[in-house]
Scaffold this motif. Structure first.
Motif, PDB file in Angstrom:
ATOM      1  N   GLY A  25       0.800  -1.205   0.000  1.00 41.99           N
ATOM      2  CA  GLY A  25       0.000   0.000   0.000  1.00 41.99           C
ATOM      3  C   GLY A  25       0.840   1.265   0.000  1.00 41.99           C
ATOM      4  N   SER A  26       2.016   1.199   0.632  1.00 47.57           N
ATOM      5  CA  SER A  26       2.917   2.343   0.711  1.00 47.57           C
ATOM      6  C   SER A  26       4.315   1.833   1.003  1.00 47.57           C
ATOM      7  CB  SER A  26       2.483   3.296   1.836  1.00 47.57           C
ATOM      8  OG  SER A  26       2.635   2.653   3.114  1.00 47.57           O
ATOM      9  N   PHE A  27       5.305   2.738   0.890  1.00 45.28           N
ATOM     10  CA  PHE A  27       6.668   2.340   1.219  1.00 45.28           C
ATOM     11  C   PHE A  27       6.791   2.025   2.704  1.00 45.28           C
ATOM     12  CE2 PHE A  27      11.251   2.958   1.993  1.00 45.28           C
ATOM     13  CZ  PHE A  27      11.761   2.116   1.022  1.00 45.28           C
ATOM     14  N   ASP A  28       6.049   2.742   3.537  1.00 47.02           N
ATOM     15  CA  ASP A  28       6.057   2.451   4.973  1.00 47.02           C
ATOM     16  C   ASP A  28       5.562   1.031   5.232  1.00 47.02           C
ATOM     17  OD1 ASP A  28       7.015   4.956   5.608  1.00 47.02           O
ATOM     18  OD2 ASP A  28       5.037   5.823   5.983  1.00 47.02           O
ATOM     19  N   GLU A  29       4.535   0.612   4.495  1.00 48.87           N
ATOM     20  CA  GLU A  29       4.025  -0.756   4.638  1.00 48.87           C
ATOM     21  C   GLU A  29       5.064  -1.769   4.174  1.00 48.87           C
ATOM     22  OE1 GLU A  29       0.695  -3.595   2.491  1.00 48.87           O
ATOM     23  OE2 GLU A  29       0.168  -1.492   2.877  1.00 48.87           O
ATOM     24  N   LEU A  30       5.748  -1.467   3.078  1.00 45.15           N
ATOM     25  CA  LEU A  30       6.802  -2.343   2.576  1.00 45.15           C
ATOM     26  C   LEU A  30       7.892  -2.517   3.627  1.00 45.15           C
ATOM     27  CD1 LEU A  30       8.008  -3.863   0.041  1.00 45.15           C
ATOM     28  CD2 LEU A  30       9.256  -1.737  -0.408  1.00 45.15           C
ATOM     29  N   MET A  31       8.292  -1.407   4.260  1.00 46.97           N
ATOM     30  CA  MET A  31       9.339  -1.477   5.285  1.00 46.97           C
ATOM     31  C   MET A  31       8.862  -2.253   6.517  1.00 46.97           C
ATOM     32  SD  MET A  31      12.124  -0.096   4.159  1.00 46.97           S
ATOM     33  CE  MET A  31      11.650  -1.175   2.807  1.00 46.97           C
ATOM     34  N   ASN A  33       7.021  -4.714   6.448  1.00 52.43           N
ATOM     35  CA  ASN A  33       7.067  -6.128   6.055  1.00 52.43           C
ATOM     36  C   ASN A  33       8.466  -6.570   5.631  1.00 52.43           C
ATOM     37  OD1 ASN A  33       4.290  -6.577   6.474  1.00 52.43           O
ATOM     38  ND2 ASN A  33       3.797  -5.759   4.444  1.00 52.43           N
ATOM     39  N   LYS A  34       9.485  -5.777   6.034  1.00 52.51           N
ATOM     40  CA  LYS A  34      10.890  -6.088   5.747  1.00 52.51           C
ATOM     41  C   LYS A  34      11.166  -6.239   4.253  1.00 52.51           C
ATOM     42  CE  LYS A  34      11.941  -8.191  10.213  1.00 52.51           C
ATOM     43  NZ  LYS A  34      12.556  -9.342  10.916  1.00 52.51           N
ATOM     44  N   GLY A  35      10.491  -5.430   3.456  1.00 53.81           N
ATOM     45  CA  GLY A  35      10.745  -5.426   2.022  1.00 53.81           C
ATOM     46  C   GLY A  35      10.080  -6.544   1.248  1.00 53.81           C
ATOM     47  N   ILE A  36       9.312  -7.361   1.919  1.00 53.10           N
ATOM     48  CA  ILE A  36       8.655  -8.505   1.262  1.00 53.10           C
ATOM     49  C   ILE A  36       7.249  -8.096   0.833  1.00 53.10           C
ATOM     50  CG2 ILE A  36       7.858 -10.878   1.551  1.00 53.10           C
ATOM     51  CD1 ILE A  36      10.012 -11.140   3.770  1.00 53.10           C
ATOM     52  N   GLU A  37       6.880  -8.405  -0.416  1.00 54.40           N
ATOM     53  CA  GLU A  37       5.527  -8.125  -0.868  1.00 54.40           C
ATOM     54  C   GLU A  37       5.078  -9.215  -1.839  1.00 54.40           C
ATOM     55  OE1 GLU A  37       5.411  -4.331  -2.814  1.00 54.40           O
ATOM     56  OE2 GLU A  37       6.720  -4.951  -4.452  1.00 54.40           O
ATOM     57  N   PRO A  38       3.783  -9.443  -1.933  1.00 53.50           N
ATOM     58  CA  PRO A  38       3.291 -10.487  -2.846  1.00 53.50           C
ATOM     59  C   PRO A  38       3.397 -10.043  -4.301  1.00 53.50           C
ATOM     60  CG  PRO A  38       1.457  -9.338  -1.809  1.00 53.50           C
ATOM     61  CD  PRO A  38       2.693  -8.828  -1.144  1.00 53.50           C
TER      62      PRO A  38
END
Length: 339
Positions: A180-186, A188-193
Motif C-alpha cells: 500500500g505504501s513504502f512504509d508498509e513495505l518497510m 514487512n521487511k521489504g517482502i511483498e506479494p
C-alpha cells in the motif's frame, strides 16, 4: 564525538601512524641488510628477499585505504527541512573531508548540459571525484510499455553519468508494487506479494531483458550499472546474483548496500562482495527513518578485503540526527574501519 574532537583524534592517529611507519622502515632496512649479507648457505635469491620483505611489512602493507565518499542523499534525505542543492552538498562534503561524492538523481532539478558541467566543475574545484550516481527504475511490470519507459530512463541516466564523468550508476530490479505504501513495505521487511496472475520467474525475465537493452549504452559510455540489493526481486543477494549471472556482462555488476539486508546480513554481504563495484554504507545516528540496523563495519571491511575490494565506500546517512553532527561522526567511523 564532536567534529573538533574528531579532528584532534585524526591528528593524533596521523602522528602515531608516522612513528609506526618509521619503525617499520628501520626494521625493513635492518632485516634486508642482514639477509643480503648472506647466510651459511649463501645469499638469498631475489624472490626469497621479496618473501622476507612481505613477512616484515605485513601482507597488506602496500594496500591503500578505501576512499570514502558520501551520497548527496545523506544531506537531502527526502526531508523538507534539508532540501539542499547538489552543489551545496558537494561543498559540505569537501568541508567534512570526504574523498568523493555520489549524486542522487532524483535530487537533480536541472539536467541541462550546462548544469551537468557545473556539478562536475564544483566537484573538481573542491578536489573531489564524482564517483557514482544513484538512480531508480523498475522492470517488474507485465506492461511492456512501462518496462520500455524504465529502459529509456536508465539509458538516459547512463548518459547523464557519462556527461559528468561518473563511472557507475546504482540500478534496481524494481518491485511488484503491491504494498500500500513504502512504509508498509518497510514494516514487512521489504517482502511483498506478486501481482495476481504473475510469478517472480516472469519478473526475473523482465528484469534480465531490461538490463540487456541498456548494455550497449553502458559499454559505449563506459558506465557500469551496479545492481543494488534494494527490495523487490533484488531484496536478497541471491536475487541480485541471479540477474547478474543471467545478463552475464561486465557492464552489470553489484552495488552492495549494507543497510538493505534485514536477515543474515553478514552471510549476504559475503555472497555479494565478489561482484561489488560500489559499496553504500548506511549509518543511523539519531535513529533510522524506517529502521535502525546494527552494522559492524570492522567485520564488513574484513569481508571486503577478503575479496580484494579496493573501491569506494559511500556513506548513506539515514538517521534523524542533524547532518551537521551525524555525518562527521559517520566519516570518522568509516575511515577507521576501512583504513
Amino acid at each position: 564525538m564532536t567534529f573538533a574532537d574528531n579532528q584532534s583524534f585524526q591528528h593524533q592517529k596521523a602522528r602515531s601512524t608516522c612513528k609506526e611507519g618509521s619503525r617499520r622502515r628501520w626494521l625493513k632496512q635492518t632485516t634486508l641488510a642482514g639477509l643480503a649479507a648472506g647466510t651459511a648457505g649463501g645469499l638469498l635469491k631475489p624472490d626469497q628477499l621479496a618473501s622476507q620483505e612481505v613477512e616484515s611489512n605485513g601482507a597488506d602493507s602496500k594496500r591503500r585505504p578505501n576512499p570514502i565518499a558520501v551520497s548527496t542523499y545523506s544531506y537531502w534525505r527526502y526531508r523538507e527541512d534539508s532540501k539542499l542543492t547538489i552543489e551545496e552538498c558537494i561543498d559540505l562534503a569537501a568541508d567534512a573531508g570526504f574523498d568523493a561524492v555520489e549524486v542522487l538523481h532524483v535530487q537533480m532539478t536541472d539536467e541541462s548540459p550546462a548544469a551537468l558541467q557545473r556539478i562536475k566543475q564544483r566537484a573538481f574545484r573542491n578536489g573531489l571525484s564524482l564517483c557514482g550516481m544513484s538512480t531508480h527504475q523498475s522492470f517488474v511490470s507485465p506492461d511492456a510499455a512501462e518496462r520500455q519507459k524504465n529502459i529509456d530512463h536508465t539509458i538516459h541516466c547512463i548518459e547523464l553519468a557519462y556527461a559528468m564523468g561518473i563511472p557507475t550508476i546504482r540500478v534496481n530490479t524494481g518491485r511488484w508494487g503491491t504494498s500500500g505504501s513504502f512504509d508498509e513495505l518497510m514494516a514487512n521487511k521489504g517482502i511483498e506479494p506478486t501481482l495476481e496472475g504473475y510469478t517472480d520467474e516472469q519478473g526475473f525475465g523482465w528484469v534480465r531483458d531490461g538490463f540487456e537493452k541498456c548494455l550497449a549504452t553502458a559499454e559505449k559510455c563506459g558506465v557500469v550499472m551496479g545492481l543494488e540489493n534494494h527490495w523487490g526481486l533484488g531484496r536478497t543477494a541471491d536475487g541480485v546474483l541471479r540477474v547478474i549471472r543471467e545478463v552475464d556482462s561486465p557492464w552489470l555488476r553489484a552495488t552492495l548496500d549494507t543497510g538493505n539486508f534485514l536477515e543474515d546480513q553478514y552471510e549476504q554481504y559475503q555472497k555479494l562482495a565478489p561482484e561489488a563495484v560500489f559499496v553504500q554504507a548506511k549509518t543511523y545516528f539519531g535513529g533510522g527513518t524506517w529502521y535502525s540496523l546494527e552494522i559492524d563495519y570492522d567485520r564488513v571491511a574484513k569481508t571486503l578485503r577478503s575479496v580484494d575490494y579496493r573501491g569506494y565506500i559511500c556513506l548513506e546517512f539515514e538517521g534523524s540526527e542533524a547532518h551537521e553532527t551525524a555525518i562527521p561522526k559517520s566519516l570518522a567511523m568509516l575511515r577507521e574501519a576501512f583504513a
